[in-house]
Design a protein around this motif. Structure first.
Motif, mmCIF file in Angstrom:
data_model
loop_
_atom_site.group_PDB
_atom_site.id
_atom_site.type_symbol
_atom_site.label_atom_id
_atom_site.label_comp_id
_atom_site.label_asym_id
_atom_site.label_seq_id
_atom_site.Cartn_x
_atom_site.Cartn_y
_atom_site.Cartn_z
ATOM 1 N N SER A 114 133.411 -33.272 -28.277
ATOM 2 C CA SER A 114 132.768 -34.098 -29.253
ATOM 3 C C SER A 114 132.216 -33.308 -30.393
ATOM 4 N N CYS A 115 132.275 -33.926 -31.541
ATOM 5 C CA CYS A 115 131.733 -33.315 -32.728
ATOM 6 C C CYS A 115 130.283 -33.717 -32.742
ATOM 7 N N GLN A 116 129.395 -32.782 -32.554
ATOM 8 C CA GLN A 116 127.989 -33.130 -32.477
ATOM 9 C C GLN A 116 127.219 -32.583 -33.651
ATOM 10 N N LYS A 117 126.139 -33.254 -33.918
ATOM 11 C CA LYS A 117 125.264 -32.821 -34.996
ATOM 12 C C LYS A 117 123.944 -32.490 -34.347
ATOM 13 N N ASP A 118 123.661 -31.232 -34.144
ATOM 14 C CA ASP A 118 122.468 -30.795 -33.440
ATOM 15 C C ASP A 118 122.444 -31.481 -32.103
ATOM 16 N N ALA A 119 123.559 -31.544 -31.438
ATOM 17 C CA ALA A 119 123.597 -32.385 -30.272
ATOM 18 C C ALA A 119 124.043 -31.687 -29.026
ATOM 19 N N HIS A 120 123.699 -32.295 -27.942
ATOM 20 C CA HIS A 120 123.998 -31.776 -26.621
ATOM 21 C C HIS A 120 124.260 -32.994 -25.761
ATOM 22 N N VAL A 121 125.369 -33.044 -25.046
ATOM 23 C CA VAL A 121 125.543 -34.132 -24.101
ATOM 24 C C VAL A 121 124.774 -33.719 -22.860
ATOM 25 N N GLU A 122 123.814 -34.530 -22.424
ATOM 26 C CA GLU A 122 122.947 -34.127 -21.347
ATOM 27 C C GLU A 122 123.708 -33.903 -20.063
ATOM 28 N N PRO A 123 123.661 -32.676 -19.506
ATOM 29 C CA PRO A 123 124.395 -32.393 -18.288
ATOM 30 C C PRO A 123 123.645 -32.842 -17.052
ATOM 31 N N ALA A 124 124.392 -33.241 -16.026
ATOM 32 C CA ALA A 124 123.781 -33.535 -14.741
ATOM 33 C C ALA A 124 124.000 -32.323 -13.840
ATOM 34 N N GLN A 125 123.657 -32.432 -12.596
ATOM 35 C CA GLN A 125 123.756 -31.294 -11.710
ATOM 36 C C GLN A 125 125.193 -31.060 -11.260
ATOM 37 N N GLY A 154 132.570 -37.680 -32.666
ATOM 38 C CA GLY A 154 133.903 -38.170 -32.373
ATOM 39 C C GLY A 154 134.465 -37.455 -31.164
ATOM 40 N N SER A 155 135.525 -38.010 -30.602
ATOM 41 C CA SER A 155 136.178 -37.361 -29.475
ATOM 42 C C SER A 155 137.677 -37.535 -29.589
ATOM 43 N N ALA A 156 138.393 -36.584 -29.031
ATOM 44 C CA ALA A 156 139.849 -36.629 -29.075
ATOM 45 C C ALA A 156 140.388 -35.865 -27.884
ATOM 46 N N GLY A 157 141.685 -35.602 -27.857
ATOM 47 C CA GLY A 157 142.257 -34.919 -26.711
ATOM 48 C C GLY A 157 143.355 -33.964 -27.087
ATOM 49 N N PHE A 158 143.939 -33.328 -26.074
ATOM 50 C CA PHE A 158 144.992 -32.354 -26.284
ATOM 51 C C PHE A 158 146.367 -32.953 -26.000
ATOM 52 N N PRO A 159 147.424 -32.349 -26.516
ATOM 53 C CA PRO A 159 148.778 -32.886 -26.339
ATOM 54 C C PRO A 159 149.205 -32.989 -24.887
ATOM 55 N N SER A 160 150.137 -33.893 -24.637
ATOM 56 C CA SER A 160 150.701 -34.077 -23.306
ATOM 57 C C SER A 160 152.186 -34.373 -23.446
ATOM 58 N N GLY A 161 153.002 -33.639 -22.712
ATOM 59 C CA GLY A 161 154.434 -33.889 -22.730
ATOM 60 C C GLY A 161 155.073 -33.728 -24.086
ATOM 61 N N GLY A 162 154.522 -32.856 -24.918
ATOM 62 C CA GLY A 162 155.062 -32.636 -26.250
ATOM 63 C C GLY A 162 154.587 -33.621 -27.284
ATOM 64 N N ASN A 163 153.727 -34.568 -26.892
ATOM 65 C CA ASN A 163 153.188 -35.568 -27.810
ATOM 66 C C ASN A 163 151.720 -35.307 -28.088
ATOM 67 N N PRO A 164 151.244 -35.706 -29.270
ATOM 68 C CA PRO A 164 149.817 -35.520 -29.562
ATOM 69 C C PRO A 164 148.981 -36.424 -28.673
ATOM 70 N N TYR A 165 147.713 -36.052 -28.463
ATOM 71 C CA TYR A 165 146.802 -36.941 -27.752
ATOM 72 C C TYR A 165 146.726 -38.245 -28.541
ATOM 73 N N MET A 178 135.541 -42.540 -32.774
ATOM 74 C CA MET A 178 134.528 -42.182 -33.764
ATOM 75 C C MET A 178 133.251 -42.978 -33.508
ATOM 76 N N ASN A 179 132.115 -42.282 -33.516
ATOM 77 C CA ASN A 179 130.832 -42.908 -33.218
ATOM 78 C C ASN A 179 130.346 -43.754 -34.391
ATOM 79 N N THR A 180 130.060 -45.021 -34.132
ATOM 80 C CA THR A 180 129.586 -45.919 -35.191
ATOM 81 C C THR A 180 128.068 -46.078 -35.177
ATOM 82 N N HIS A 181 127.369 -45.332 -34.335
ATOM 83 C CA HIS A 181 125.907 -45.384 -34.325
ATOM 84 C C HIS A 181 125.372 -44.884 -35.663
ATOM 85 N N PRO A 182 124.351 -45.524 -36.246
ATOM 86 C CA PRO A 182 123.825 -45.112 -37.552
ATOM 87 C C PRO A 182 123.380 -43.654 -37.612
ATOM 88 N N ASN A 183 122.953 -43.087 -36.490
ATOM 89 C CA ASN A 183 122.515 -41.697 -36.485
ATOM 90 C C ASN A 183 123.668 -40.711 -36.616
#
Length: 273
Positions: A22-33, A163-174, A179-184
């Protein structure tokens, strides 16, 4: 708050089926254990070269290093291809790329506002201007190779996913960019250059690029460490610098503004495509 770029990796030959960055802006996805994840899965994550610290189970797989999702297919697939590196802060790709070149990749925006459509066109124009063997075309009907859709997620732990995306599979793009639509994330009146820069980054993931600063996320995010080499080697691209690569379009965290390819990014793109 920092904006981080989250990548959803999805490919069949190493990071291939659902890896999210994810493309973060001063961000961290909170990790669990890490204890949430079975020991045998943690062993596979480690074998791929990723940190197991804070790994947790999420929809579609396992969240590692705050912004990467690995699914079972990815964890169980062997890698056979080397990675590319630019200098000490590397231009780094996954083991899977888009094949069948030259090739036109179609892109469709669904359910998002004008700024996201214009941002997509901007990102596409930047890639197509490079004269690569891979080009992009936005379509408004039919089935696209890459679909750009929205999701709504508030900041967490000081970071917000852009935003989030992925890596290619089987020679095709992800096949999806979210895209995050939250105002922040982009505000109530999103800047097209900003949105387009994030989409440009996510397209980079879709065609096989990992973060330029994968060796040390703190370079662009202010915190975080090595994302791991995913169990394969790295190859320095001739003619690129030996020091940190500032302003690359594939840095892990966004600078909150307009960011496009730097000279070394163009070298790397031409090397692959």
């Amino acid at each position: 708050m920092k904006k981080q770029i989250t990548l959803a990796l999805s490919f069949v030959a190493l990071l291939a089926a659902v890896l999210v960055v994810s493309c973060q802006k001063d961000a961290h996805v909170e990790p669990a254990q890490s204890s949430d994840v079975p020991a045998e899965v943690l062993a596979k994550i480690k074998a791929k070269g990723f940190s197991t610290e804070g790994a947790r189970i999420v929809k579609g797989g396992y969240l590692v290093e705050n912004d990467i999702i690995l699914d079972d297919n990815t964890l169980n697939t062997e890698s056979t291809s080397p990675n590319l590196r630019i200098a000490e802060v590397e231009q780094y790709r996954t083991s899977n790329l888009v094949t069948g070149l030259p090739r036109v990749i179609t892109v469709k925006v669904t359910g998002l506002g004008t700024a996201f459509v214009q941002g997509t066109d901007l990102a596409i124009s930047r890639y197509n201007a490079l004269g690569l063997l891979i080009t992009f075309q936005r379509i408004t009907s039919g089935t696209a190779n890459i679909n750009i859709v929205g999701f709504y997620q508030a900041p967490s732990g000081g970071f917000i996913t852009l935003g989030s995306a992925g890596f290619p599979s089987g020679g095709n793009p992800y096949n999806q960019i979210s895209m995050n639509t939250h105002p922040n994330a982009y505000g109530t009146n999103p800047n097209v250059n900003y949105v387009g820069s994030v989409i440009q980054h996510e397209i980079g993931h879709c065609i096989g690029f990992r973060h330029t600063d994968y060796m040390n996320r703190a370079y662009s995010c202010g915190s975080g460490g090595n994302e791991g080499t995913a169990g394969v080697g790295a190859v320095l691209i001739p003619g690129t610098p030996s020091g940190p690569d500032a302003n690359s379009w594939m840095l892990a965290c966004s600078n909150g503004g307009n960011r496009t390819f730097n000279a070394n990014d163009i070298v790397a793109l031409n090397y692959l495509y």
